[in-house]
Enzyme design. Sequence first.
Site, PDB file in Angstrom:
ATOM      1  N   LYS A  17       5.615  -1.286   1.771  1.00 34.59           N
ATOM      2  CA  LYS A  17       5.243  -1.663   3.185  1.00 34.59           C
ATOM      3  C   LYS A  17       5.250  -2.906   3.559  1.00 34.59           C
ATOM      4  O   LYS A  17       5.303  -3.333   4.444  1.00 34.59           O
ATOM      5  CB  LYS A  17       3.758  -1.139   2.935  1.00 34.59           C
ATOM      6  N   GLN A  18       4.814  -3.823   2.575  1.00 32.53           N
ATOM      7  CA  GLN A  18       4.730  -5.294   2.842  1.00 32.53           C
ATOM      8  C   GLN A  18       4.913  -6.003   1.513  1.00 32.53           C
ATOM      9  O   GLN A  18       4.844  -5.572   0.210  1.00 32.53           O
ATOM     10  CB  GLN A  18       3.230  -5.496   3.362  1.00 32.53           C
ATOM     11  N   GLU A  41       0.806  -1.306  -0.228  1.00 34.35           N
ATOM     12  CA  GLU A  41      -0.025  -0.213   0.135  1.00 34.35           C
ATOM     13  C   GLU A  41       0.957   1.366  -0.012  1.00 34.35           C
ATOM     14  O   GLU A  41       0.274   2.246  -0.014  1.00 34.35           O
ATOM     15  CB  GLU A  41      -0.724   0.053   1.188  1.00 34.35           C
TER      16      GLU A  41
HETATM   17  C1  BGC Z   1      -2.529  -3.888   5.351  1.00 33.12           C
HETATM   18  C2  BGC Z   1      -3.495  -4.786   4.312  1.00 33.12           C
HETATM   19  C3  BGC Z   1      -4.249  -5.505   5.159  1.00 33.12           C
HETATM   20  C4  BGC Z   1      -4.813  -4.724   6.032  1.00 33.12           C
HETATM   21  C5  BGC Z   1      -5.692  -5.399   7.096  1.00 33.12           C
HETATM   22  C6  BGC Z   1      -3.303  -3.048   5.988  1.00 33.12           C
HETATM   23  O1  BGC Z   1      -2.213  -2.668   6.997  1.00 33.12           O
HETATM   24  O2  BGC Z   1      -1.664  -3.154   4.512  1.00 33.12           O
HETATM   25  O3  BGC Z   1      -2.682  -5.509   3.319  1.00 33.12           O
HETATM   26  O4  BGC Z   1      -5.372  -6.186   4.395  1.00 33.12           O
HETATM   27  O5  BGC Z   1      -3.939  -3.958   7.068  1.00 33.12           O
HETATM   28  O6  BGC Z   1      -4.852  -6.679   7.986  1.00 33.12           O
END
Ligand code: BGC
Length: 777
Positions: free
Chosen positions: A590-591, A486
């Site tokens: 971020k991930q 994100e």
């Molecule tokens: C993450 C998402 C995730 C959401 C709920 C967010 O911080 O970036 O990928 O779906 O949290 O866990």
Amino acid sequence: MIPGFECASWELRWRGLAVDNLHRTESTFALSNGHIGLRGSLDEGEPVGLPGTYLNGFYEAHDLPYAEAGYGYPEAGQTIVNVTDGKIIRLLVDDEPLDMRYGKAHSHQRTLDFRTGVLTRETEWESPTGALVRLRSQRLVSFTQRAVAAIRYEVEPVDRPLQLVVQSDLLANEPIVSESRDPRVAAALRDPLVAEFQHGEGERAVLVHRTRKSELRMAAGMDHEIISPDNLRSGLTVETDLARLTAAVDVGLGERLCVTKYLGYGWSGQRSAPALRAQVEAALAGARQTGWAGLLAEQRRFLDDFWDVADVEIDGDPELQQALRFALFHIVQAGVRGENRAIPGKGLTGPGYDGHAFWDTETFVLPVLTYTVPAAARDALRWRHSTLPKARERAHVLGKKGAAFPWRSINGAECSAYWPAGTAAFHVSADIADAVSRYVAATQDGDFDRNEGTELLVETARLWMSLGHYDPHDGFRIDGVTGPDEYTAVVDNNIYTNVMAQKNLTEAVAACERNPDSAERLGVDADELAAWRHAADEMCVPFDNLLGVHPQSEGFTSHEPWDFAGTPEDNYPLMLNYPYFDLYRKQVVKQADLVLALHLRGDLFTLEQKAADFAYYEARTIRDSSLSAATQAVVAAECGHLDLAFDYLAETALIDLQDLHENVRNGLHMASLAGAWLALVAGFGGMRDHHGELTFAPRLPSALSRASFRMCWRGSRICVEIERDTASYRLVSGDPVRSAHHGEPVEIGPEPVSMAIPPVPEFPTPSPPPGREPRRK
Ligand code: BGC
């Protein structure tokens, strides 16, 4: 002694009280069966961190705020409601209320037992006037009787006869402090329940309430069995928001008061108040018929069977062993009796994320359930299927075909007010398709495949066809979407999205070929199948020839690097300290995003390519999301970085026990907990399920001397045991399973087959950005 959890392999125990830590233990000690969720608050209701009783799918609606209007913005939000609390049992000891903030607790401990499914609290408490009682309470949310929870509450005097008064409550509209920064949400959650009906008789009471805007109706009921000396006097009072059974008794030394409280819950968007009342009264009658001992026995049997198919063992790290079982226990709690409802990001352990479900469920939680409790995975996918009308409507509003599933939701309608991360994250539809194909391959559930499965695959395939377009140079492009990361939004050809869409398209073709009747019913013809095949074949997967790595999305690798050295530790998570526009235009992840593609579409990449891509993204991934560490563990292990993988396994498994993100008060991180299983089974077990084949490639990190795990595949249960140089495979029950060990075919039968583990691939171990090393306290 510093308060904290004690290390034990089959339980979670917190000795001492530590009132300022209650919010942590309320989440970790939460009980649920996927339908009812009870936070682990103290019986007497106070002191409390954050009270919480939840019913899966029961929410209140509220307006979503927008400073500027825009076409297609979701209009209504949904927030999980703290429903009527049946956990509360107050005690007066010789006229003094038992309250842990007063008097003196000579001892206090709470224990969650992963094998019995019971939360036990034991305390010896001395009132301010010196009356000493021994209290033991046990609480369960039944896995076998979906609408039922039960509490056994026992008190005895320690050194002199005492008068005891117990008040057992059903309390609606319990005051809570809303954590939401949005005043609309806070307002919707203030006294959210409107009383419709209340009734009490003998030791039983029922309260029926409904929400104002979402117009959902719920009923909560309680019934009691009391064993005590025979001078007991009891009475029931019923008001609109409170039903209370009061029992007063003089208890001599060597005597005790024992109250068993049965709770029944139900809710509906359609059923009338009398119907819901009848439903919970019937649930209570069933629970009383089974009795406390019967409920305990059913719970134990259920969990014995669960651990027979799901247990994991590791030698070399007792703290992690506990964390792994804790994680599995909460995953089964979150999913097992949801029955066609969502599995929210926090399960039913807290109000975090407003109780919404995300792609977390399909991508992280459902793989675990598919291989341990497949019926729970099927039910969660049936929930998605039941929301298809809303997903079709959303696609239609967005000018697209097929079904666009929501980024966050309780009832299936999109609730994300931030469209670059919400609406544009179309990959959620491919994630659902991926979970469908995995479930069908792992179970060969023909009914589901013909009915819900094929329709989900077809409608999501149609979405990709209308989102993508052909370009003479690049093939089938999918532009303007947000991938899992994100910190990069609305990009072209996000590789994760593209390769997951590609799988979605080919799986849709295969499902239609397997189920021609379903295909015909859905209006799929040969041309449409050919179009899906073609788009899949032509899917655009960009590559950076100069760097020799895949750009997460087009242009990513030429963005300005993020200044990690100049980013102070306190500035993480970055989204709270830097503007999104700056995150979006720089190389900071971020991930796991491309790295998640390396795991889930590992069939597309060579090992060398995975190692190069992993190293590139490892240096740029900061794990501001709890969804990342597990994926990094899986791919690190595959590339031979076993100790790095181990550190990520520890981070994902300990996220809540060590409160690594400092938000466990809002509930547990289900995806991260599921990720602990993935890190072990797909990471160190090397388990993959590409193209419907189950394969393994086990290897141990240096911190462990042995690891073993169990799982099910097409009705059979198997056990895989990994040692330093060999791995062995054994059938626990069912028919032999055909699999592979590091590429060599193996048939898993009742006799253990032992196979040598080949040498570890040697790629230089990459490092995360400075200051973002794997965390463990
Ligand atoms: C993450 C998402 C995730 C959401 C709920 C967010 O911080 O970036 O990928 O779906 O949290 O866990």
